[in-house]
Design a protein around this motif. Structure first.
Motif, PDB file in Angstrom:
ATOM      1  N   THR A 167     -12.798  -0.991  -1.983  1.00 12.71           N
ATOM      2  CA  THR A 167     -11.547  -0.566  -1.345  1.00 12.71           C
ATOM      3  C   THR A 167     -11.300   0.920  -1.556  1.00 12.71           C
ATOM      4  N   GLU A 197      -9.818  -2.162  -8.896  1.00 19.21           N
ATOM      5  CA  GLU A 197      -8.672  -2.849  -8.312  1.00 19.21           C
ATOM      6  C   GLU A 197      -8.482  -4.166  -9.043  1.00 19.21           C
ATOM      7  N   THR A 219      -2.232   3.667  -6.986  1.00 16.93           N
ATOM      8  CA  THR A 219      -1.303   3.164  -5.976  1.00 16.93           C
ATOM      9  C   THR A 219      -1.327   1.646  -6.027  1.00 16.93           C
ATOM     10  N   ASP A 257      -1.499  -1.944  -3.734  1.00 17.81           N
ATOM     11  CA  ASP A 257      -2.053  -2.378  -2.449  1.00 17.81           C
ATOM     12  C   ASP A 257      -1.997  -3.896  -2.390  1.00 17.81           C
ATOM     13  N   PRO A 302      -7.843  -6.438   1.411  1.00 16.86           N
ATOM     14  CA  PRO A 302      -6.836  -5.406   1.141  1.00 16.86           C
ATOM     15  C   PRO A 302      -6.107  -4.996   2.416  1.00 16.86           C
ATOM     16  N   LEU A 339      -4.774  -2.284   2.936  1.00 16.60           N
ATOM     17  CA  LEU A 339      -5.206  -0.913   3.200  1.00 16.60           C
ATOM     18  C   LEU A 339      -6.419  -0.877   4.123  1.00 16.60           C
ATOM     19  N   ARG A 342      -5.233  -2.396   8.012  1.00 10.59           N
ATOM     20  CA  ARG A 342      -3.949  -2.002   8.598  1.00 10.59           C
ATOM     21  C   ARG A 342      -4.102  -1.624  10.071  1.00 10.59           C
TER      22      ARG A 342
END
Length: 296
Positions: A106, A150, A164, A166, A245, A247, A250
């Motif tokens: 990711t 992650e 961040t 996610d 994910p 992200l 999207r």
């Protein structure tokens, strides 16, 4: 008026990302008493305490967070000036040592390219793209200076900074989707659907497995497993479902290629940068870490 040196800026930069003055000293390659004394000088000169000292380290005060961000921006500008100067003397430069980093899929596909572009002039950086568990192993073994992972929790054996958050999302193809039960999909309903999952060691799989366990459901061994994000999406295009994910998909969801499906699972995770605890980063690795922290 105090003029801050580069070392002052490096100390201030660490105030929002290091757990103790000892850790700052290790990162900068100097003694802890030197860091403590210089920080006390800076606090006296600015007229207020920047940290709350504790028995295990310190907690930054609001002013420390502001100064850390400003110091990081100043150091990035100095890095750019260093690059410009080095370019003029490139004929006399000695080859830089290769910097090894490792990143989860990711991060490697969605965030790392922009960070590397911000590095400016070419640097000898080698990137290993693998799952989060393998990234942690490479950093622990010293085979990668910086790692990106992650998952729901930070590793206990490494220094970690949250980059961040996610969320994960359950998706299917938007055209001719598979038949789904009404309402949000539960863990028990999910494992009866044509679901494709990531391999063992993947941060995405770890979050999904933990979310299912909260509903007393284990991921069955019969589910197909793949280690490539591209293969996961291709399986979805052919009628499977997958947890991926947000992200990553999207744009495809917005364009109508995939459809996001509501679940009861609460699929939340964080993306983190990790380094070996107590390790002193090379200048190039420290610069990359600076860019990542500035991008938070």
């Amino acid at each position: 008026m105090t003029t801050l040196s580069r070392r002052d800026l490096e100390i201030l930069e660490c105030l929002d990302s290091s757990p103790s003055l000892t850790a700052i000293a290790r990162e900068l390659g100097v003694s802890q008493p030197l860091i403590s004394a210089r920080l006390a000088d800076l606090e006296r000169e600015c007229g207020q305490p920047l940290i709350v000292r504790t028995t295990t380290g310190f907690s930054p005060r609001p002013a420390a967070f502001r100064l850390a961000r400003s110091a990081r921006r100043a150091l990035l500008a100095l890095d750019a000036a260093d690059d410009s100067f080095a370019a003029l003397a490139s004929n006399n430069a000695t080859p830089a040592e290769r910097v090894q980093i490792a990143a989860s899929l990711t991060v490697a596909e969605n965030l790392l390219p922009a960070w590397l572009a911000l590095m400016g002039s070419p640097h000898d950086i080698s990137v290993t793209v693998t799952n989060s568990r393998r990234v942690e192993a490479l950093v622990t073994a010293g085979e990668a200076e910086v790692g990106f992972i992650e998952g729901p929790y930070p590793p206990t054996e490494l220094s970690a900074w949250t980059i961040t958050d996610d969320d994960l999302v359950l998706i299917c193809r938007a055209v001719d989707p598979p038949e789904l039960p009404a309402g949000p999909i539960s863990a028990r309903a999910l494992i009866e659907l044509p679901l494709v999952i990531r391999e063992e060691g993947s941060g995405t799989r770890e979050v999904l497995a933990e979310a299912c366990l909260r509903e007393d459901v284990r991921l069955p061994a019969r589910l197909p497993q793949v280690s490539s994000a591209a293969a996961i999406l291709q399986a979805v295009r052919h009628g499977s479902l997958a947890v991926v994910p947000e992200l990553t998909v999207r744009d495809q969801v917005a364009a109508g290629e995939f459809r996001a499906i509501e679940t009861t699972l609460g699929l939340h995770r964080s993306l983190r940068m990790v380094t070996k605890s107590g390790a002193r980063l090379s200048p190039v690795a420290r610069r990359l870490a600076r860019i990542v922290r500035a991008d938070r």
